[in-house]
Enzyme design. Structure first.
Site, mmCIF file in Angstrom:
data_model
loop_
_atom_site.group_PDB
_atom_site.id
_atom_site.type_symbol
_atom_site.label_atom_id
_atom_site.label_comp_id
_atom_site.label_asym_id
_atom_site.label_seq_id
_atom_site.Cartn_x
_atom_site.Cartn_y
_atom_site.Cartn_z
ATOM 1 N N HIS A 14 10.040 62.951 8.559
ATOM 2 C CA HIS A 14 10.279 61.896 9.545
ATOM 3 C C HIS A 14 10.821 62.486 10.853
ATOM 4 O O HIS A 14 10.616 61.915 11.928
ATOM 5 C CB HIS A 14 11.280 60.869 9.017
ATOM 6 C CG HIS A 14 10.756 60.027 7.902
ATOM 7 N ND1 HIS A 14 10.794 60.422 6.588
ATOM 8 C CD2 HIS A 14 10.165 58.806 7.912
ATOM 9 C CE1 HIS A 14 10.264 59.477 5.833
ATOM 10 N NE2 HIS A 14 9.875 58.480 6.612
ATOM 11 N N ASP B 109 0.289 59.678 5.504
ATOM 12 C CA ASP B 109 1.625 59.150 5.709
ATOM 13 C C ASP B 109 1.662 58.614 7.150
ATOM 14 O O ASP B 109 0.701 58.751 7.910
ATOM 15 C CB ASP B 109 2.659 60.247 5.490
ATOM 16 C CG ASP B 109 4.013 59.703 5.045
ATOM 17 O OD1 ASP B 109 4.257 58.500 5.230
ATOM 18 O OD2 ASP B 109 4.825 60.484 4.521
#
Length: 270
Positions: free
Chosen positions: A185, A258
């Protein structure tokens, strides 16, 4: 379908708020966006979520002529999106600690029935990573432990439970996010393992899930230079997604990336 419609069917978008914003509706109509992902900030209660899913389906059917995938990350435990008035099951590590693989199937089926009841048809779970690096900052208790064979057994049972509950599920994060010390992230992780090393650990749960009929697998935003020397993460790697996942492991289902706005992608590739 024309090219815009075909592209739209391959995109999954999110939006802020607990109702469909006008700006998002306009985006769907212009670009034929076919799918939506929901996060915790989209959800207040089960009645509100039910209305929201119905509105999403009405919008996307009207714009594209097709039903939408409405996806969510409802893993259980620390990664839950459902509200206070829903059934939130224990996370994967807690389920594995029971020593009973049937509990993974039961938790997945309960989750599937809960999601299907409000209109969500695609759960982005189970997490099939192996917790082989104790310094991992993002996987932690989201997985079935540090034993690849136990992760394979419990992961396959979870796939069975989602199927019995009547929704799609997705194994993640291929070919493995467990041996990193960087959260994708906020950074771009790198795993130096060879294919033989991956085969002896990370790939074992994915092989089991494929054998169990998992309908979708999500890629990881991780560099694997031993099997992809081109300097791109698994999400962008033909060698990993086509060569390893499709050809070597024989997976013929749906491949998802993702999230493409995670910093691993956004800050390094745009």
């Amino acid at each position: 379908m024309d090219i815009r419609e075909m592209l739209g069917q391959r995109l999954v978008f999110g939006f802020p708020g607990t109702a469909v914003p006008a700006e998002f509706a306009a985006l769907v109509r212009e670009y034929k966006i076919g799918n939506v992902i929901l996060f915790r900030y989209n959800i207040d209660s089960l009645p509100q979520l039910t209305r929201l899913c119905a509105d999403i389906q009405e919008l996307i059917r009207g714009a594209t002529g097709h039903d939408a995938f409405i996806a969510i990350d409802q893993e259980g435990g620390m990664v839950t999106r459902l509200p206070w008035d829903a059934v939130n099951v224990p996370g994967s590590m807690a389920l594995a600690a029971t020593g009973k693989p049937e509990n993974a199937a039961l938790a997945a089926e309960i989750t599937a029935r809960q999601l299907r009841g409000v209109g969500v048809n695609f759960n982005l779970a189970p997490d099939l990573d192996v917790n082989s690096n104790p310094m991992n900052p993002v996987i932690v208790v989201r997985i079935f432990g540090d034993d690849p064979n136990r992760a394979a057994l419990f992961g396959a049972k979870a796939v069975e439970g989602y199927r019995n509950g009547g929704i799609l599920c997705c194994g993640k994060h291929f070919p493995g996010h467990g041996d990193t010390a960087v959260d994708s992230h906020i950074g771009l992780p790198r795993i130096e393992k060879t294919l033989a090393q991956l085969e002896s650990c990370e790939l074992i749960p994915f092989r089991a899930a494929i054998a169990a009929g998992v309908p979708a697998i999500m890629s990881s935003h991780i560099l694997f230079p031993s099997i992809e020397p081109g300097g791109v993460p698994a999400t962008m790697s033909r060698a990993i997604l086509q060569g390893l996942l499709r050809e070597t492991l024989g997976f013929d289902g749906l491949i998802l990336s993702d999230c493409m706005v995670m910093d691993a992608i956004r800050r390094n590739y745009g």
